[in-house]
Every structure is written in C-alpha cells, then in structure tokens.
Design an enzyme around this catalytic site. Sequence first.
Site, mmCIF file in Angstrom:
data_model
loop_
_atom_site.group_PDB
_atom_site.id
_atom_site.type_symbol
_atom_site.label_atom_id
_atom_site.label_comp_id
_atom_site.label_asym_id
_atom_site.label_seq_id
_atom_site.Cartn_x
_atom_site.Cartn_y
_atom_site.Cartn_z
ATOM 1 N N GLY A 1 39.869 -29.303 8.764
ATOM 2 C CA GLY A 1 39.925 -27.890 8.420
ATOM 3 C C GLY A 1 40.999 -27.557 7.402
ATOM 4 O O GLY A 1 41.828 -28.395 7.027
ATOM 5 N N HIS A 2 40.992 -26.295 6.976
ATOM 6 C CA HIS A 2 41.921 -25.880 5.917
ATOM 7 C C HIS A 2 43.375 -25.901 6.392
ATOM 8 O O HIS A 2 43.696 -25.636 7.529
ATOM 9 C CB HIS A 2 41.555 -24.495 5.362
ATOM 10 C CG HIS A 2 41.477 -23.398 6.376
ATOM 11 N ND1 HIS A 2 40.966 -22.169 6.082
ATOM 12 C CD2 HIS A 2 41.828 -23.343 7.670
ATOM 13 C CE1 HIS A 2 41.015 -21.399 7.151
ATOM 14 N NE2 HIS A 2 41.538 -22.092 8.122
ATOM 15 N N ASN A 3 44.241 -26.289 5.454
ATOM 16 C CA ASN A 3 45.697 -26.324 5.643
ATOM 17 C C ASN A 3 46.169 -27.324 6.689
ATOM 18 O O ASN A 3 47.299 -27.267 7.168
ATOM 19 C CB ASN A 3 46.234 -24.937 5.973
ATOM 20 C CG ASN A 3 46.017 -23.954 4.847
ATOM 21 O OD1 ASN A 3 45.072 -23.165 4.873
ATOM 22 N ND2 ASN A 3 46.856 -24.016 3.818
ATOM 23 N N SER B 1 45.100 -25.656 10.058
ATOM 24 C CA SER B 1 46.556 -25.519 10.157
ATOM 25 C C SER B 1 47.193 -26.412 11.213
ATOM 26 O O SER B 1 48.339 -26.199 11.590
ATOM 27 C CB SER B 1 46.941 -24.055 10.415
ATOM 28 O OG SER B 1 46.502 -23.229 9.359
#
Length: 333
Positions: free
Chosen positions: A236-238, A256
């Site tokens: 997933g993002h970050n 995250s």
Amino acid sequence: MFLHDIAELVGGKLEYADPESDITGVNTLEHAASDQASFLANMRYKTQFETSRAGVIFLNHKTFPKVSRPVLRVADPYLAFAMLQRHYHPAKQTSGLRHASAVIDATACLAEDVDVGPLVMIGKNVHIGSGSRIGSGCIVEDDARIGDLCVLHSRAVVGTSCELGNNVILQAGSVIGSDGFGYAWTGREHLKIPQTGRVLLEDGVEIGANTCIDRGAIGDTVIGQGVKLDNLIQIGHNVKIGAYSIMASQVGISGSTVIGQGCQFGGQVGTAGHLHIGDGCKIAAKSGVPGDLEAGGTYAGIPAMPHRLWLKVSAITLRLPDLWKTFGTHSGK
C-alpha cells in the site's frame, strides 16, 4: 568446470572426489547425472542422497559425517548451489538493441548499451542507466529513473516519477507506482484523493510477477536495499520496508506501515495500516497482524501472537470438541 575449481568457488573441501572431474551443471538429487552437481539442504531428501547419481553433492560439515561417495563439504549447501548455478547461468549482457516497434520519447536519456524490446513505451524525461534491459511490452512513464544493470521483464510498468536503483529486477506484469487506495467519504460517495508521491526501489530489489506497489499519497513508498518480494504481493501507499526483508506470495501490506530490516513474511500474511514492525521479525504464513510487533520476534496466527503462544492455542483448539463434551457433562447439558 573442474571439481577443484568448484571447490574454490564455493569455499568447500572435497571428499572421495577426483579434483579433475568435469561438472557440466547442477541438478536435483533425483535427476542429477554423473557429470552434474547436486546438494542436500533438507533431510527430507536423505533417501535421494543415498541413491543419487550426481558426480558430487554439496553437504554441510555435520550431515553424514562419514560418507564413501564424492561430496563437497560446505557451510551452507543451498548457498553453494546458488553460487554454482549463477556461474552456469550468468546474467545476459546488453548491447544497445532497440526494437523498431518501441516508442521512446525524444527527451528520454538511455545509456548506449540499454536494450529495449518490442512494443515498449518510454515517456518524457526518463533516465535509464547502463546495462539495463527493458523487456517487451514494458511501460516507463514520464520522469521515471532506472539505474544501472536493471532488468524489466515483459509488461512491467514503472509509473510517473518513480525511481529504481541499480541491479533492480521487475518480473513480468509488476506495477510500480499505481495509485494508492485513498478516498474520503463525502456522505454520498468515496472522493478520490490524488496520489502525488512516488515509489523508490533501492539497489538490489527484486519484485515478483504481478506484484503491485502503490505510490505515496503524500511522500514516497520506499522499498529498501536488497528487499525481495514474491509474486502477487500488494504494498500500500507510503509503506516503508527495511533493507533485506523478504516476503512470500500473496502478502498484503496496508498503507503507511513501517517494516524493519531483515524481516521475513510467509505467504498470505496481511497487516493493518499505520503499524510498526520491528527489525528481524518473522511472521508465519496466513497470519493477520492488527498491531505493532516488537523487533526480533517470531509470530503466527490471527491475530498474530508470539509463535510459542500460538502453538499452545492451536493445541487447545484441536481439543475443543472433547473439552466441550466434558464441560457440557459437568454443566448438566
């Protein structure tokens, strides 16, 4: 390759073997011929060791202390196998071949020896370093940067502004820099949040087939040096993954989450978002991780718990029918 050369390559000691024997390749214990090497790294294959026709077998110093067949004693037979296999199957050298069907923007900067396969699309201001190979059907979007000696297998995608270090491998169909799964509920619909960050893959990373790594919503998704991701993984993002961590197929890491260095994830592990997983954690296959994990631990289960506790819980679970009969009898039911 002569046996004495192999012994020097892998740092081993020959026993009951002719140093001048010629070895032409590596094969399994079951299928190796007399001019091939093999290895025993798992005692499940003990019987195959005893019947193998291999010209030499890599063994560690403790397995079968007394033998009467050609062996090469090494500290780690599997590592020795890997080293020899790399000798027989070296990486392909590039020569600057560019297929006529490839579309390369005039502003892109490719080193002279970069190979570009058929139906490739390379966008504006892309930089690709020396010795890299771009396989058929790949897409490298605007402002992306790819380092030296990288290999993009067929249909891999590198999204806008994403960066790959040196010696990075993308297997077929992998997607680097897809949009993160970011939405805000308006009361009537899920409002898409522009994903403006990048994905950064550091040196020596390998990404498996059809694995997807989302770009950061704000800031970057970072995959650390030497990380290896299997096929069909979702990052997933970050997310931040520390150096030399490794993950088996179908792992899913929510946005995250920060993962330390040297972690090992079994297949189908899933994590919640915004977690911190410490250095050196080992997580067994199919585990679900809802919270932070301390460094150096071994975990299993849903929810993930220390491995020894999970063994006890599993043992009790198998006994539940009998325990219920006992409980029902005592309760009068």
